[in-house]
Scaffold this active site. Structure first.
Site, PDB file in Angstrom:
ATOM      1  N   SER A 154       5.041  -0.592  -7.404  1.00 12.74           N
ATOM      2  CA  SER A 154       6.798  -0.498  -6.716  1.00 12.74           C
ATOM      3  C   SER A 154       6.800  -2.511  -6.349  1.00 12.74           C
ATOM      4  CB  SER A 154       6.873   0.001  -4.901  1.00 12.74           C
ATOM      5  OG  SER A 154       7.970   0.489  -5.119  1.00 12.74           O
ATOM      6  N   ASP A 192      11.511  -6.300  10.688  1.00 13.80           N
ATOM      7  CA  ASP A 192      13.160  -7.114  10.798  1.00 13.80           C
ATOM      8  C   ASP A 192      13.208  -8.014   9.686  1.00 13.80           C
ATOM      9  OD1 ASP A 192      13.360  -6.507  13.543  1.00 13.80           O
ATOM     10  OD2 ASP A 192      12.790  -7.961  14.358  1.00 13.80           O
ATOM     11  N   HIS A 247       5.062   8.883  -6.273  1.00 16.57           N
ATOM     12  CA  HIS A 247       5.766   7.302  -6.337  1.00 16.57           C
ATOM     13  C   HIS A 247       3.876   6.176  -6.345  1.00 16.57           C
ATOM     14  CE1 HIS A 247       7.633   4.264  -5.926  1.00 16.57           C
ATOM     15  NE2 HIS A 247       6.994   3.241  -5.323  1.00 16.57           N
TER      16      HIS A 247
END
Length: 301
Positions: free
Chosen positions: A120, A220, A281
């Site tokens: 990924s 964040d 996945h």
């Protein structure tokens, strides 16, 4: 205060014209990645570097890394990508930077050439590294991600999941076990995953940083840079990696549509695309035996 004479002013003007123009306004610097070595020393032959996906870590690949090392009798180095696991938390997260981090690690390990396995986000990092520094890569394995398409779940699921993770307030919990219970309840209550769906890969991100319970991924920054993570860098257009390349997709996943092979070969002319049947996945976790056989056969060639 005096003024410059005409000659002095002219010389200063000419000097300004001859100064090199900086290529980048912001200087990027690679970080020292955390890693775990399985098996032999990385300098004994060509090591295998393993790069995890978004919100993952080297721990997700612990068993598979050990198995590949044993099966091939080679060194396998599992890495924590920046802003994940035990690697540094920094304010930027682009694929160019992620690739530079791995190049720095190769130098630290005194490795001139390596095989790459990337899943990924780690797969896109591996692709960028192979396209940018082809002489450093022997074999390339990309797991369930494409340089051509972007699956919808990448755009929809992960930003929502990150928001839920940020809302868990695990920092106020007395220990990791309590924090995992709070996060588990909050994630299921959000409806972002079905009831009782396995979420251990998310909870593995809870640990200790700076002597307190915290998420070990930089939520964040990952949220801020999600557009960068969810797309393949446009500056890779026109680059190729001519070494052996294998794309391994999950048959039940939509991350690598079969039609992508044409675009894939534009970057990786020797690429093959295979699918692990009955998995999504995470083929390395959902059918580890099939994944192991596919990858070790490829890396043995």
């Amino acid at each position: 205060m005096g003024t410059l004479c005409f000659c002095c002013a002219q010389i200063q003007f000419l000097l300004k014209l001859t100064r090199p123009i900086p290529k980048h306004v912001v200087k990027r610097s690679a970080v020292d990645l955390a890693y775990k070595i399985h098996g032999r020393r990385p300098t004994d032959g060509i090591p295998v570097i393993v790069l995890h996906g978004l919100l993952g870590s080297k721990r997700n690949w612990d068993t598979m890394s050990k198995n590949i090392s044993h099966g091939l009798n080679r060194s396998v180095v599992a890495v924590d990508i920046r802003n994940h696991g035990d690697s540094p938390h920094v304010n930027s997260h682009t694929y160019a930077e992620l690739a530079e981090d791995v190049v720095k690690l190769l130098g630290k390990l005194s490795v001139s050439k390596a095989d790459l396995i990337g899943h990924s986000m780690g797969g896109r990092t591996a692709m960028v590294l192979a396209l940018s520094e082809p002489s450093k890569i022997s074999h390339l394995v990309v797991v369930d991600i494409s340089p051509v398409s972007t699956a919808g779940i990448l755009n929809d699921f992960f930003p929502k999941l990150i928001d839920v993770m940020k809302s868990c307030n695990i920092e106020s919990q007395p220990d990791e076990a309590a924090a995992k219970n709070v996060a588990k309840e909050k994630i299921y209550a959000s409806g972002i995953v079905p009831p009782n769906a396995p979420i251990h890969f998310i909870l593995m991100n809870i640990g200790t940083r700076a002597n307190k319970v915290a998420w070990k991924c930089n939520l964040d920054v990952l949220k801020h840079h999600f557009t960068d993570i969810a797309s393949f860098p446009s500056e890779m257009a026109g680059k190729t990696f001519d070494g052996p390349t294998l794309f391994v997709g999950g048959r039940n996943s939509n991350y690598i549509p079969p039609d992508d092979i044409t675009g894939i070969k534009g970057f990786f002319p020797k690429a093959d695309l295979v699918y692990v049947q009955g998995v999504g996945h995470n083929p390395h976790a959902e059918d580890p035996n099939a994944f192991f056989n596919i990858v070790t056969n490829f890396l043995s060639k």
